[in-house]
Design an enzyme around this catalytic site. Structure first.
Site, PDB file in Angstrom:
ATOM      1  N   ARG A  33       0.837  -1.203   0.000  1.00 43.75           N
ATOM      2  CA  ARG A  33       0.000   0.000   0.000  1.00 43.75           C
ATOM      3  C   ARG A  33       0.871   1.252   0.000  1.00 43.75           C
ATOM      4  NH1 ARG A  33      -3.152  -3.895   2.011  1.00 43.75           N
ATOM      5  NH2 ARG A  33      -5.444  -3.722   1.974  1.00 43.75           N
ATOM      6  N   SER A 175     -13.228 -10.207  -1.770  1.00 43.48           N
ATOM      7  CA  SER A 175     -11.939  -9.696  -1.308  1.00 43.48           C
ATOM      8  C   SER A 175     -12.059  -8.223  -0.955  1.00 43.48           C
ATOM      9  CB  SER A 175     -10.860  -9.869  -2.381  1.00 43.48           C
ATOM     10  OG  SER A 175      -9.662  -9.240  -1.984  1.00 43.48           O
ATOM     11  N   SER A 176     -11.567  -7.856   0.231  1.00 44.80           N
ATOM     12  CA  SER A 176     -11.548  -6.442   0.603  1.00 44.80           C
ATOM     13  C   SER A 176     -10.567  -5.669  -0.270  1.00 44.80           C
ATOM     14  CB  SER A 176     -11.167  -6.281   2.074  1.00 44.80           C
ATOM     15  OG  SER A 176      -9.849  -6.736   2.322  1.00 44.80           O
ATOM     16  N   GLU A 318      -6.728 -14.580   7.033  1.00 43.86           N
ATOM     17  CA  GLU A 318      -5.383 -15.007   6.669  1.00 43.86           C
ATOM     18  C   GLU A 318      -4.694 -15.767   7.805  1.00 43.86           C
ATOM     19  OE1 GLU A 318      -2.824 -10.952   7.490  1.00 43.86           O
ATOM     20  OE2 GLU A 318      -4.240 -11.002   5.829  1.00 43.86           O
ATOM     21  N   HIS A 345      -8.043 -17.559  -2.407  1.00 45.67           N
ATOM     22  CA  HIS A 345      -6.701 -17.039  -2.102  1.00 45.67           C
ATOM     23  C   HIS A 345      -5.648 -17.761  -2.945  1.00 45.67           C
ATOM     24  CE1 HIS A 345      -7.073 -14.375   1.644  1.00 45.67           C
ATOM     25  NE2 HIS A 345      -8.267 -14.464   1.092  1.00 45.67           N
ATOM     26  N   ARG A 390       1.242 -19.472   3.583  1.00 46.58           N
ATOM     27  CA  ARG A 390       0.600 -19.677   4.886  1.00 46.58           C
ATOM     28  C   ARG A 390       0.500 -21.162   5.234  1.00 46.58           C
ATOM     29  NH1 ARG A 390       1.422 -14.728   6.828  1.00 46.58           N
ATOM     30  NH2 ARG A 390       0.330 -13.123   5.632  1.00 46.58           N
ATOM     31  N   LYS A 415       7.283 -15.520  -0.618  1.00 53.25           N
ATOM     32  CA  LYS A 415       6.218 -14.549  -0.931  1.00 53.25           C
ATOM     33  C   LYS A 415       6.136 -13.466   0.133  1.00 53.25           C
ATOM     34  CE  LYS A 415       1.201 -14.496  -1.774  1.00 53.25           C
ATOM     35  NZ  LYS A 415       1.206 -13.971  -3.155  1.00 53.25           N
TER      36      LYS A 415
END
Length: 432
Positions: A33, A175-176, A318, A345, A390, A415
């Site tokens: 971001r 998805s946000s 997540e 995901h 994850r 990642k």
């Protein structure tokens, strides 16, 4: 790093209670971001202690392709605004997505600000991840996009030198990041952007709060009234931005204290944050752990037992892989709900977790929106990770108490945390 199984990692067992201090890298969500907002700013932004990983390098590469160059510094990157790498004069441009959802979703609107056709494509997995609602919303805001009706990569954005912007309805239930993508780009649109959410609520409210907070810090004017968001046109500025440690990446380390006993301290844990991972601070006591926020970070000490729980993880999805692995050691049944969006995901995480945990002897079944976990004796075996970072972290938690777990393709943690395996084994070495 690997054992006799080619491209596998033998997850180490904790031989004693832990006593370790670990440092995790910067937040991927914040880093990417910050890079996007820096590219939209009016002057260079020094992004300090960012995550350096495949996903963040892909973001910097995408921004460079779009005209925002960056320079590596002693503790991060100096990111220049769009237009500083010269003009492509309408020549086609390509953006490589890899399997980075933030790159695929945050950069198409930026491509529309230029004057070139930009082709977006990446790994096979990214072509299966949802993006159609975002592309449709961008079209309604005046962006020309060719995707042959796929609603997924590969697609081409035709830059027209700017985006009209205005008001648009958006279904961000998958998805946000769809919502965040429009809000992050909004200050550069001619009329800003007003987004009215339709459909089910987006997952991960903390990530939306993160986007709004970062827009404010870069000088944007943001208003929210329920399910309607407005970002006004603005000239952004933030000479320096310091990235917080990634609290979701810290999840397996604090879970290790609960699974193996002893204490793990995560350096630099902020006292206030918008990161979803901070939920762990309030959740772990429900699993019998002692949690203390100290000057140097967060200290977690495991308890004598792990009770079964019922959890709605809609806002912190997540964390599901690590939490699911930890609950395999509970002394009662557990249910995880609210995470249907995890099917879109890096892989279908719900099916992957049910499959891999069951293959090791677990009694784990899928529900429509989560998992049902009933304690059962676990045994060693290969834990497939589906190119999902994850899942590597979840397998590492299992390995603390289950000998003989061989984790497929541990390098996929690059990642978000390229040094994960080394940091993990170092944590265990500190306690033995």
């Amino acid at each position: 790093m690997t054992d006799a199984h080619e491209n596998h990692w033998a997850a180490p067992v904790a031989a004693a209670a832990l006593d370790a201090r670990v440092r995790v890298p910067g937040s991927k969500s914040i880093t990417n971001r910050a890079y996007v907002l820096a590219a939209l700013a009016g002057a260079p932004t020094r992004v300090r202690v960012p995550l350096d990983s495949r996903d963040t390098r892909l973001m910097l590469g995408a921004l460079a392709s779009l005209g925002a160059r960056s320079e590596e510094t002693a503790d991060g990157f100096l990111v220049y605004p769009l237009g500083t790498t010269g003009s492509s004069h309408g020549e086609p441009v390509e953006v490589t997505l890899g399997n980075a959802g933030t790159v695929a979703r945050f950069t198409p609107a930026l491509a529309a600000l230029g004057d070139s056709p930009v082709l977006f494509d990446g790994d096979e997995a990214i072509r299966r991840r949802p993006i159609g609602p975002l592309l449709a919303a961008l079209r309604r805001l005046g962006v020309r996009i060719d995707d042959d009706g796929r609603g997924a990569p590969p697609f081409t954005v035709h830059g027209d030198g700017g985006v009209r912007g205005g008001t648009v309805d958006l279904d961000s239930s998958a998805s946000s990041q769809f919502l965040s993508a429009l809000l992050l780009a909004g200050p550069a649109f001619d009329r800003g952007v007003t987004v009215r959410l339709v459909g089910d609520a987006p997952p991960s409210e903390p990530h939306i709060a993160m986007t709004l907070d970062m827009l404010h810090r870069f000088g944007a004017t943001v208003e929210r009234e329920g399910a309607e968001f407005h970002v006004a046109p603005a000239k952004l500025s933030c000479p320096e931005y310091v990235v917080e440690p990634d609290l979701s990446t810290a999840a397996p380390f604090v879970a290790a204290a609960v699974a193996a006993g002893g204490t793990v301290r995560v350096a630099g844990w902020p006292s206030t944050t918008t990161q979803p991972g901070d939920w762990l601070r309030s959740f772990l006591p429900a699993l019998g752990a002692s949690v203390r926020l100290e000057d140097g970070g967060l200290a977690v000490t495991g308890g004598s037992r792990i009770p079964g729980v019922e959890l709605d993880l809609h806002e912190v999805g997540e964390l599901t892989p690590v939490v699911a692995a930890l609950l395999c050691f509970a002394d009662g049944p557990s249910v995880i709900s609210g995470v249907a969006h995890l099917r879109g995901h890096e892989t279908d995480r719900i099916t992957a977790l049910a499959t891999e945990l069951s293959a090791l002897g677990g009694d784990v079944s899928e529900t429509d929106d989560g998992l049902r976990i009933t304690p059962a004796p676990l045994h060693g075996g290969v834990f497939r990770t589906y190119d999902d970072h994850r899942l590597v972290m979840a397998a590492a938690v299992l390995g603390l108490r289950v000998p003989g777990i061989h984790v497929e393709n541990p390098a996929t943690v690059g990642k978000t945390f390229p040094a994960f395996v080394e940091t993990w084994t170092g944590m265990l070495g500190s306690g033995q």
